[in-house]
Scaffold this motif. Structure first.
Motif, PDB file in Angstrom:
ATOM      1  N   ALA A  39     110.118  82.721  33.434  1.00 28.72           N
ATOM      2  CA  ALA A  39     110.777  81.426  33.555  1.00 28.72           C
ATOM      3  C   ALA A  39     109.875  80.416  34.255  1.00 28.72           C
ATOM      4  O   ALA A  39     109.779  79.265  33.831  1.00 28.72           O
ATOM      5  N   THR A  41     106.529  80.438  34.528  1.00 25.78           N
ATOM      6  CA  THR A  41     105.376  80.069  33.697  1.00 25.78           C
ATOM      7  C   THR A  41     105.771  79.001  32.690  1.00 25.78           C
ATOM      8  O   THR A  41     105.150  77.939  32.594  1.00 25.78           O
ATOM      9  N   MET A  42     106.841  79.292  31.949  1.00 30.34           N
ATOM     10  CA  MET A  42     107.279  78.347  30.928  1.00 30.34           C
ATOM     11  C   MET A  42     107.751  77.032  31.566  1.00 30.34           C
ATOM     12  O   MET A  42     107.453  75.944  31.070  1.00 30.34           O
ATOM     13  N   LEU A  45     104.792  74.990  32.601  1.00 35.15           N
ATOM     14  CA  LEU A  45     104.110  74.432  31.431  1.00 35.15           C
ATOM     15  C   LEU A  45     104.874  73.225  30.893  1.00 35.15           C
ATOM     16  O   LEU A  45     104.278  72.208  30.527  1.00 35.15           O
TER      17      LEU A  45
ATOM     18  N   LEU B  76     106.365  83.323  23.975  1.00 38.38           N
ATOM     19  CA  LEU B  76     106.699  82.823  25.314  1.00 38.38           C
ATOM     20  C   LEU B  76     108.038  82.079  25.298  1.00 38.38           C
ATOM     21  O   LEU B  76     108.892  82.299  26.161  1.00 38.38           O
ATOM     22  N   ASN B  80     111.686  83.263  27.076  1.00 38.11           N
ATOM     23  CA  ASN B  80     112.462  82.486  28.034  1.00 38.11           C
ATOM     24  C   ASN B  80     113.904  82.317  27.585  1.00 38.11           C
ATOM     25  O   ASN B  80     114.829  82.417  28.395  1.00 38.11           O
ATOM     26  N   MET B  83     115.530  85.635  28.224  1.00 42.41           N
ATOM     27  CA  MET B  83     115.799  85.864  29.646  1.00 42.41           C
ATOM     28  C   MET B  83     116.946  84.970  30.126  1.00 42.41           C
ATOM     29  O   MET B  83     117.813  85.409  30.879  1.00 42.41           O
ATOM     30  N   LEU B 120     104.135  88.200  29.446  1.00 44.84           N
ATOM     31  CA  LEU B 120     104.798  86.915  29.220  1.00 44.84           C
ATOM     32  C   LEU B 120     105.700  86.916  27.987  1.00 44.84           C
ATOM     33  O   LEU B 120     106.205  85.872  27.606  1.00 44.84           O
TER      34      LEU B 120
END
Lengths: 100, 167
Positions: A39, A41-42, A45, B76, B80, B83, B120
């Protein structure tokens, strides 16, 4: 363009919030690392991309920051997980499941 | 070209790229100083094994690298959303387990990239690596998964693209 940048930053902040929520909700440290790493990292970004849209002349530095985060964030998480695993912390399992 | 020279060429290119990104200018003075600095960094790097020598210098390599980057970014975003769904569902639908995955990549650089991508992507976290085997913590592990299943589901997709530009 400015509007899109702000939306991206908001989305990024939202993912960071979800990461924090994951830290609270997950049952053990491995799952917490997973929720946190992905979460954040994204999220960062997205925030970086948003800043890039708001200040187009900053983008080269933002690209450098984004690459750095993409390379180091998973390495850090894996290193922490490895240290935990080697020192004998076993992953959490749902009650009633057999050890395989 | 020896492994050491090859590695130094890559270090030089990476240092120069970082310099260009940080200065954000193409003035000839900046380029000159950047070249000198990058050259110094590349020559000063003591790396007899050649960490970056695992990169393939082939015509199709950049194409594979781009394919890898695309696959990675899609994974990626999916990771997310996945998650977020798990965290927001009140019942917390997770079935965590630790599985082993085999990789055919031989170089340290290739394995590092693979482990990073796995960390990731949806629901997986690279925990440890021994020889060609990666230990993965999987949030939603289907019951009765063996090494072949896990390798296919977690690593195979990235490995196919990675093998195109790194040993």
């Amino acid at each position: 363009m400015a509007f899109l940048g702000k939306v991206l930053m908001l989305v990024g902040a939202l993912f960071c919030l979800l990461g924090a929520l994951g830290l609270v909700r997950m049952p053990d440290v491995y799952n917490r690392i997973q929720a946190g790493t992905k979460a954040v990292t994204m999220g960062s970004l997205c925030i970086i991309a948003g800043v890039g849209l708001l200040h187009p002349d900053w983008w080269p530095k933002l690209v450098a920051v984004a690459l750095f985060i993409l390379l180091t964030n998973p390495v850090g998480s894996s290193a922490i997980a490895r240290a935990l695993y080697r020192s004998g912390v076993r992953p959490w399992r749902k009650a009633g499941e057999e050890e395989s | 070209m020896t492994d050491r020279t090859k590695s130094q060429v890559v270090v030089f290119a990476a240092a120069l790229l970082l310099w260009l990104l940080l200065t954000a200018s193409l003035a000839w003075q900046e380029l000159l100083v950047g070249t000198v600095v990058a050259l110094t960094v590349a020559l000063a790097t003591r790396d007899p094994g050649g960490f970056f020598a695992a990169l393939r210098f082939e015509p199709l390599a950049p194409f594979h690298a781009l394919r890898f980057l695309g696959t990675f970014l899609v994974a990626l975003v999916r990771a997310n959303l996945d998650m977020a769904r798990r965290v927001l569902t009140p019942a917390l639908p997770i079935r965590p387990s630790v599985v082993k995955v085999r990789t055919g990549l031989e170089s340290e650089l290739g394995r590092l990239l693979l482990a990073n991508s796995i960390t990731l992507t949806p629901g997986t976290l690279a925990v440890d690596m021994e020889g060609g085997e990666l230990l993965i913590h999987w949030v939603d592990c289907p019951p009765g998964t063996d090494m072949e299943d896990a390798t296919r589901d977690i690593a195979a997709g990235f490995e196919r693209h990675l093998a195109g530009f790194v040993r």
